[in-house]
Enzyme design. Structure first.
Site, PDB file in Angstrom:
ATOM      1  N   HIS A 215       0.653  -1.237  -0.006  1.00  0.00           N
ATOM      2  CA  HIS A 215      -0.019  -0.025  -0.017  1.00  0.00           C
ATOM      3  C   HIS A 215       0.696   1.302  -0.064  1.00  0.00           C
ATOM      4  O   HIS A 215       0.370   2.240   0.061  1.00  0.00           O
ATOM      5  CB  HIS A 215      -0.940   0.128   1.265  1.00  0.00           C
ATOM      6  CG  HIS A 215      -0.266   0.225   2.435  1.00  0.00           C
ATOM      7  ND1 HIS A 215       0.243  -0.567   3.263  1.00  0.00           N
ATOM      8  CD2 HIS A 215       0.055   1.370   3.130  1.00  0.00           C
ATOM      9  CE1 HIS A 215       1.128  -0.210   4.407  1.00  0.00           C
ATOM     10  NE2 HIS A 215       0.856   0.938   4.562  1.00  0.00           N
TER      11      HIS A 215
HETATM   12  C1  UD1 Z   1      -1.662   5.942   5.691  1.00  0.00           C
HETATM   13  C2  UD1 Z   1      -0.279   6.323   6.159  1.00  0.00           C
HETATM   14  C3  UD1 Z   1       0.608   5.073   6.308  1.00  0.00           C
HETATM   15  C4  UD1 Z   1       0.122   3.950   6.755  1.00  0.00           C
HETATM   16  C5  UD1 Z   1      -1.133   3.574   6.221  1.00  0.00           C
HETATM   17  C6  UD1 Z   1      -1.664   2.597   6.960  1.00  0.00           C
HETATM   18  C7  UD1 Z   1       0.429   8.788   5.983  1.00  0.00           C
HETATM   19  C8  UD1 Z   1       1.267   9.506   5.144  1.00  0.00           C
HETATM   20  N1  UD1 Z   1       0.288   7.500   5.447  1.00  0.00           N
HETATM   21  O1  UD1 Z   1      -1.519   5.570   4.332  1.00  0.00           O
HETATM   22  O2  UD1 Z   1       1.836   5.435   6.822  1.00  0.00           O
HETATM   23  O3  UD1 Z   1       0.900   3.059   6.509  1.00  0.00           O
HETATM   24  O4  UD1 Z   1      -2.030   4.837   6.245  1.00  0.00           O
HETATM   25  O5  UD1 Z   1      -2.807   1.842   6.074  1.00  0.00           O
HETATM   26  O6  UD1 Z   1      -0.450   9.131   6.834  1.00  0.00           O
HETATM   27  N2  UD1 Z   1      -8.720   5.125   1.277  1.00  0.00           N
HETATM   28  C9  UD1 Z   1      -9.791   4.799   1.152  1.00  0.00           C
HETATM   29  N3  UD1 Z   1     -10.630   4.581   2.200  1.00  0.00           N
HETATM   30  C10 UD1 Z   1     -10.054   5.168   3.530  1.00  0.00           C
HETATM   31  C11 UD1 Z   1      -8.971   5.726   3.586  1.00  0.00           C
HETATM   32  C12 UD1 Z   1      -7.974   5.835   2.430  1.00  0.00           C
HETATM   33  O7  UD1 Z   1     -10.437   4.290  -0.074  1.00  0.00           O
HETATM   34  O8  UD1 Z   1     -10.800   4.631   4.581  1.00  0.00           O
HETATM   35  C13 UD1 Z   1      -7.978   5.648  -0.051  1.00  0.00           C
HETATM   36  C14 UD1 Z   1      -8.230   7.016  -0.706  1.00  0.00           C
HETATM   37  O9  UD1 Z   1      -8.152   6.658  -2.073  1.00  0.00           O
HETATM   38  C15 UD1 Z   1      -6.907   7.714  -0.232  1.00  0.00           C
HETATM   39  C16 UD1 Z   1      -5.952   6.811  -0.217  1.00  0.00           C
HETATM   40  O10 UD1 Z   1      -6.331   5.533   0.247  1.00  0.00           O
HETATM   41  O11 UD1 Z   1      -6.753   8.965  -1.157  1.00  0.00           O
HETATM   42  C17 UD1 Z   1      -4.786   7.036   0.785  1.00  0.00           C
HETATM   43  O12 UD1 Z   1      -5.254   7.220   1.745  1.00  0.00           O
HETATM   44  P1  UD1 Z   1      -4.370   7.760   3.052  1.00  0.00           P
HETATM   45  O13 UD1 Z   1      -4.960   7.932   4.378  1.00  0.00           O
HETATM   46  O14 UD1 Z   1      -3.868   9.157   2.454  1.00  0.00           O
HETATM   47  O15 UD1 Z   1      -2.980   7.111   3.152  1.00  0.00           O
HETATM   48  P2  UD1 Z   1      -2.558   5.549   3.399  1.00  0.00           P
HETATM   49  O16 UD1 Z   1      -1.960   5.176   1.726  1.00  0.00           O
HETATM   50  O17 UD1 Z   1      -3.939   4.665   3.787  1.00  0.00           O
HETATM   51  N1  UDP Z   2      -4.034  -5.789   8.920  1.00  0.00           N
HETATM   52  C1  UDP Z   2      -5.085  -5.811   9.014  1.00  0.00           C
HETATM   53  N2  UDP Z   2      -5.701  -6.383   7.978  1.00  0.00           N
HETATM   54  C2  UDP Z   2      -5.461  -6.293   6.724  1.00  0.00           C
HETATM   55  C3  UDP Z   2      -4.098  -5.634   6.342  1.00  0.00           C
HETATM   56  C4  UDP Z   2      -3.195  -5.070   7.651  1.00  0.00           C
HETATM   57  O1  UDP Z   2      -5.554  -6.046  10.343  1.00  0.00           O
HETATM   58  O2  UDP Z   2      -6.164  -6.620   5.700  1.00  0.00           O
HETATM   59  C5  UDP Z   2      -2.975  -5.070  10.233  1.00  0.00           C
HETATM   60  C6  UDP Z   2      -1.707  -5.837  10.091  1.00  0.00           C
HETATM   61  O3  UDP Z   2      -1.911  -7.092  10.899  1.00  0.00           O
HETATM   62  C7  UDP Z   2      -0.858  -4.942  11.026  1.00  0.00           C
HETATM   63  C8  UDP Z   2      -1.603  -3.474  10.263  1.00  0.00           C
HETATM   64  O4  UDP Z   2      -2.676  -3.724   9.976  1.00  0.00           O
HETATM   65  O5  UDP Z   2      -1.360  -4.873  12.496  1.00  0.00           O
HETATM   66  C9  UDP Z   2      -0.674  -2.818   9.330  1.00  0.00           C
HETATM   67  O6  UDP Z   2      -1.217  -1.755   8.983  1.00  0.00           O
HETATM   68  P1  UDP Z   2      -0.754  -1.170   7.449  1.00  0.00           P
HETATM   69  O7  UDP Z   2       0.004  -2.309   6.989  1.00  0.00           O
HETATM   70  O8  UDP Z   2      -1.923  -0.663   6.757  1.00  0.00           O
HETATM   71  O9  UDP Z   2       0.218   0.071   8.037  1.00  0.00           O
HETATM   72  P2  UDP Z   2       1.788   0.218   8.260  1.00  0.00           P
HETATM   73  O10 UDP Z   2       2.033  -0.715   9.348  1.00  0.00           O
HETATM   74  O11 UDP Z   2       2.517  -0.060   6.907  1.00  0.00           O
HETATM   75  O12 UDP Z   2       2.058   1.594   8.698  1.00  0.00           O
END
Ligand code: UD1
Ligand code: UDP
Length: 373
Positions: A215
């Site tokens: 992601h």
């Molecule tokens: C964010 C965090 C990242 C973390 C991740 C966990 C930052 C800079 N990034 O990344 O560190 O690893 O969360 O999962 O804070 N979207 C949806 N539904 C949602 C949320 C997001 O569809 O509920 C989609 C939207 O298209 C959005 C994109 O995901 O633009 C990115 O979401 P965003 O929260 O900006 O960043 P993540 O990639 O989720």
């Molecule tokens: N996770 C989850 N379901 C999923 C993917 C991830 O519960 O489908 C959990 C995973 O076990 C871990 C956390 O989400 O505890 C990690 O989140 P993510 O990879 O979104 O973010 P990051 O750790 O890279 O910031």
């Protein structure tokens, strides 16, 4: 102090926990559970950065932390929009509720905005998962971590390595080596994960499939990189289960990438317990997630990290996590290496550098002391 005064101070003194994303909720759960035990009032402010139920509500439902006091509903947007909007929307709650301290977990925009808004209002900040460094200043999370660490008064370092990073940067806050709350959580829910049969329901064979997650914006926002990851994994000659983050799903759709009729099976994001179950039964994890690299270690599942570096270097040093970037040759080489040396690699899951499973207990005790409870 009289009992009545102590009691009223307890009701008055509270800590805000500012979170907004999936991993932040997960790493905060054991803190919330421990706060209940130690009679510390923690109120959750959910920024709304993640709003899909599968990235947020599902974890409140299954892991039962207390419900958010308020949701700022900030939603998606650019880093600047998200950070600025969270600060603006948070400000009135900070002024109105006057928390004694604000706790921010991890390195997301929600954590960054929570920390900066608080410190600007003169409210002490505590950083959970402090001192992790990837030394890649192009990564949004690295910028966030550093700025939070240099604004916080209390720095909770999960590993000795993180503690060393903070000491090296001469941060002004107090550093505590506490262990990792994600490990506390893993221990608390490991039995439930062992009883979970999602892998059987998905017709996967124990120890004979790959668990894939990706992601990171630097991987999935570039269609060529995303395509490359999927094409490489298609050559792995193993089943691949792929719980898709909404960001990745959207990017796949936008760039018309499909992998129908291949060994890759995409599913919606799963709950935490299901994720642990999938991880424990997988032969190999391939991921760019931060949290998953550590959970793979605790699950004794060899991991391939599709980034050019990691902040969780301990798992790499132990020889159970292989950094390949999104380079097809390096991913293929790592897969081959793991398959050929499986027994030896499995014997290396010793010496957990992430604490004793009591990080949350220590952190809550420190928080209470800090606000004089
Ligand atoms: C964010 C965090 C990242 C973390 C991740 C966990 C930052 C800079 N990034 O990344 O560190 O690893 O969360 O999962 O804070 N979207 C949806 N539904 C949602 C949320 C997001 O569809 O509920 C989609 C939207 O298209 C959005 C994109 O995901 O633009 C990115 O979401 P965003 O929260 O900006 O960043 P993540 O990639 O989720
Ligand atoms: N996770 C989850 N379901 C999923 C993917 C991830 O519960 O489908 C959990 C995973 O076990 C871990 C956390 O989400 O505890 C990690 O989140 P993510 O990879 O979104 O973010 P990051 O750790 O890279 O910031």
């Amino acid at each position: 102090m009289s009992e009545t005064r102590k009691k009223s101070e307890r009701t008055f003194k509270k800590i805000f926990l500012v979170l907004g994303t999936r991993p932040q909720i997960i790493k905060s759960v054991p803190i919330l559970q421990e706060a209940l035990k130690q009679d510390l009032c923690i109120q959750i402010i959910h920024t709304g950065q993640h709003y899909d139920a599968s990235l947020s509500q599902v974890f409140f439902d299954e892991l039962s932390p207390s419900a958010p006091l308020v949701n700022l509903n900030v939603g998606s947007g650019s880093h600047i929009y998200q950070s600025a909007e969270i600060m603006l929307r948070l400000e009135k709650h900070l002024i109105m509720e006057k928390p004694s301290l604000v706790l921010v977990p991890g390195d997301t925009n929600s954590a960054f905005a929570g920390a900066i808004a608080s410190v600007k209002l003169g409210i002490d900040v505590a950083h959970l998962e402090s001192g992790a460094r990837s030394y890649d200043m192009k990564m949004a999370e690295e910028i966030n971590r550093r700025l939070i660490d240099h604004s916080a008064q209390l720095l909770f370092a999960p590993t000795a390595n993180c503690q060393k990073n903070l000491q090296g940067e001469s941060v002004t806050g107090e550093i505590y080596l506490t262990g990792d709350t994600m490990y506390d959580n893993f221990l608390n829910f490991t039995n439930q994960a062992d009883k979970n049969s999602i892998w059987e329901e998905l017709n996967l064979i124990d120890n004979d499939y790959i668990l894939l997650t990706t992601h990171r914006s630097e991987n999935v926002d570039d269609p060529a990189k995303l395509q490359g990851i999927l094409q490489t994994v298609q050559k792995a000659k193993m089943h691949v289960i792929f719980p898709i983050h909404p960001r990745t799903k959207e990017r796949l759709k936008r760039s018309g990438i499909s992998f129908n009729n291949t060994n890759i099976r995409a599913i919606n994001p799963v709950g935490y317990i299901e994720m642990l179950a999938l991880l424990k039964h997988a032969k190999i994890a391939i991921t760019d997630s931060g949290g998953l690299q550590k959970e793979a270690f605790w699950s004794k599942t060899p991991c391939i990290t599709i980034r050019d570096r990691t902040e969780w270097t301990e798992t790499v040093d132990l020889g159970v996590n292989f950094i390949t970037d999104v380079n097809p040759a390096r991913i293929t080489q790592a897969l081959k290496h793991i398959k050929e040396n499986y027994t030896e690699i499995k014997s290396k899951f010793r010496n957990n550098p992430y604490g004793d499973g009591k990080a949350s207990e220590k952190i809550v005790r420190i928080l209470k002391e800090k606000i004089n409870l």
